[in-house]
Design an enzyme around this catalytic site. Sequence first.
Site, PDB file in Angstrom:
ATOM      1  N   ILE A 169     -22.234  65.754   4.307  1.00  5.81           N
ATOM      2  CA  ILE A 169     -20.771  66.299   4.404  1.00  5.81           C
ATOM      3  C   ILE A 169     -19.777  65.160   4.430  1.00  5.81           C
ATOM      4  O   ILE A 169     -20.044  64.355   5.563  1.00  5.81           O
ATOM      5  CB  ILE A 169     -20.706  67.309   5.242  1.00  5.81           C
ATOM      6  CG1 ILE A 169     -21.195  68.483   5.079  1.00  5.81           C
ATOM      7  CG2 ILE A 169     -19.203  67.588   5.824  1.00  5.81           C
ATOM      8  CD1 ILE A 169     -21.706  69.479   6.054  1.00  5.81           C
ATOM      9  N   CYS A 170     -19.025  65.006   3.580  1.00  3.10           N
ATOM     10  CA  CYS A 170     -17.805  64.042   3.575  1.00  3.10           C
ATOM     11  C   CYS A 170     -18.540  62.571   3.848  1.00  3.10           C
ATOM     12  O   CYS A 170     -19.331  61.974   3.301  1.00  3.10           O
ATOM     13  CB  CYS A 170     -16.894  64.247   4.867  1.00  3.10           C
ATOM     14  SG  CYS A 170     -15.334  63.305   4.882  1.00  3.10           S
ATOM     15  N   MET A 171     -18.012  61.867   4.900  1.00  2.00           N
ATOM     16  CA  MET A 171     -18.630  60.506   5.108  1.00  2.00           C
ATOM     17  C   MET A 171     -20.223  60.716   5.740  1.00  2.00           C
ATOM     18  O   MET A 171     -20.995  59.699   5.209  1.00  2.00           O
ATOM     19  CB  MET A 171     -18.078  60.066   6.540  1.00  2.00           C
ATOM     20  CG  MET A 171     -18.740  58.638   6.957  1.00  2.00           C
ATOM     21  SD  MET A 171     -17.780  58.212   8.756  1.00  2.00           S
ATOM     22  CE  MET A 171     -17.802  56.624   8.716  1.00  2.00           C
ATOM     23  N   GLY A 187     -22.115  62.476   3.873  1.00  2.00           N
ATOM     24  CA  GLY A 187     -22.421  62.581   2.542  1.00  2.00           C
ATOM     25  C   GLY A 187     -22.663  61.206   1.945  1.00  2.00           C
ATOM     26  O   GLY A 187     -23.694  60.860   1.405  1.00  2.00           O
TER      27      GLY A 187
END
Lengths: 312, 419
Positions: B150-152, B154
């Site tokens: 998720i986000c960073m 990811g």
Amino acid sequence: MSAEQPGKSQPEFPLADWMKQSQEFWTTWMRAASQPREAVEPQESPRRTTGPGAARGRVQEGWETAFRMWQSLSAAASDPTSADAAVKGMETLPDFYMKLAQAGWLAVMKIQERMVEKAGKIGQKTEAYHFEAIDQNLINAWKEIYEEEFRQFYQIPQLGLMRYYQERFNECMDRMNLFQAAFSEFLYVLSVPVEKTSKVFQEKLEELQLEGKIPDKSRDYYQLWLRILEGHYMTLFQSPEYLEALRNMLGHLDSFIASKNSVLQDVLQFLPVPTNKEMDELIKDLHVFKRRVRELERRVKTLEKGSSPANG
Amino acid sequence: MEQPKISLDLILANLAEDAEKTQERVTKASEVLLSPLHTDLATTPYDVVWQEDRVKLKHYRTDGEKALKTPLLVVYALINRETMLDLQPDRSVVKTFMNSGLDLYMLDWGYPTRKDRYLTIDDHVNCYIDGAVDFIRERTGAEKINLMGICMGGTFCVIYSALHPEKIRNLVTTVTPSSFDTQKGLLHIWMRAIDVDKLVDTFGNLPGDVMNMGFLLLNPARLMIDKYVGFFENMDNRAFVENFVRMEKWIFDSPDVPGETFRQFVKDCYHGNLLIQNKLEVGGKRVDLKRITMPLLNFYGKFDHLVPPEACDKLTKAVGSKDTEDICLDTGHIGIYVSSKTQREFAPKIVRWLTERDGAPAAAQKPAKRAGVLVVKAAPAAKTAKGKGKARKKPAAPRTRSGKAPADRTTGRESMEAR
């Protein structure tokens, strides 16, 4: 040496009379204080180096040394040349305070001047969704005055044993002031969209009024105002002016915190606690050790796999 | 020309009515606010099964058989906390995964302190993520596991999958920045403007409050004004207040980001854009995206101001895998996980996609025996596009009149779409 010119009187040190009188008083007192000892102890007897008598002798010697210093000082002060220098030195103090006061007064006047200028601009056209010429006169006024008039006081060279401590403290104060100026500027830039929104909102209402579409619910007014405000912020946040103000504010914040930490470091050194700097060094060492251990563990695992019976 | 008349009497009447309603609302609100409220986050039960330093691995408890044989590890960002995936029982990605029979693990990065300031991306990827992956592999006996970032987090998962492809069966990236050369997101613009060296040298770790202030400034009109106006208008509604407070708790629960990781992320990614060019180095090894040969599902939000679609949609073209899919949802950075609309699209799609790629005989293909457990049937495989065989799904995005992402007004989450 220049001889005393006839007709031109030497400046008299203001405390010369008092110094002369006090010198006479202490001379009399010292004589009186030393007499009983001389009467009790013959001159030819060896001086006692231990015991209460010796202690009294050291006290008296101390008094005599201090007295002789006072005599030298008062004699030097009574000297016309020294008196002249001392008087001049004392005369510069009011000058120093006057300069400081002048700087403060100038700052007040300049800020007032800018405020009057700004007040005159009220009602002028506000360019909606444009931030190229943000009026920062008021903020810049304080910044300029601080940098030109006050900052130099924090940059006076420090002397003596505590010079580095004092220098760091002055630097911290200087950076705090610079940060406050940058922060005010940043807050001002953030407030500009609100100002512009009011103007545009007013124009929109006039348009709606002409079209006969003026809302009758307070929520509709709020939504209209909010949409305009949001639009202004979105434009502002991508503008070079905002980015510059952000960069400037963060830069000064960093500098202020770094200098504040230096002052704290100085204070903490006197206390029986580890400083952040010391802890950081220790943490870094631990971090490096952990990485090395992890790497060694990996290598051991690889070697173990390689030497296991399944692998031959 | 005659000027249209303003219905002043109507305006005044409405104002009087508003004042009356407000008075009534405030009276009711005091009852709601002074009574016990249920505002706990992350209530789905779990066990901490592994820990290294501050980093913990959560394993969610299941009482029935697992629908997928491959366990899933979810890696959240270092910014904010993973509790967002389990914000409230009726909007919980975790619950959806659990109800679908996934064997779910989640990494909790904890709260970095000063001692974590020297940790780099290498430490996070090759120590913590790798340690957790190895632990799960050993515990479950699975040779490879599924990885979702998720986000960073990811971005970390992308790096990990490129460095350790032999351990990952399927990769799911959600609102994951991989290409940073865009002027679309404010964050991208601001990150280029800041002096990251000075910031990290000064603070050590990047304080969570500083970041939160930055996030609020992304849209102050919505996040600092309208959000609280919305709260004021609904504070007599218990469910609304509880959801709102949960969201507030999550937003302002911001751990600091380890300084060296932040420095490297900003310099190598935001400034250098090295990842997508296969030039990024982590732990002395070059991150070659072509080594990502496992199936890849890539989600992003059309109205994401933090990680705009332009920062996400290049990943599927850059990897070596032939089985990739892009899904652009009509939502923002947070809405993808918490809005009621995407709850129906996001997590169920991941479960379907993973089930299709679960490999050998799996419990997923057996009929569900447990009561209350939804076993998702495998959907038809994604069509492969021409050439590289990419399947792409980019639904048309309906927009509201204000041009914003449609969102659920009743929970006040529309404001959060800006994040």
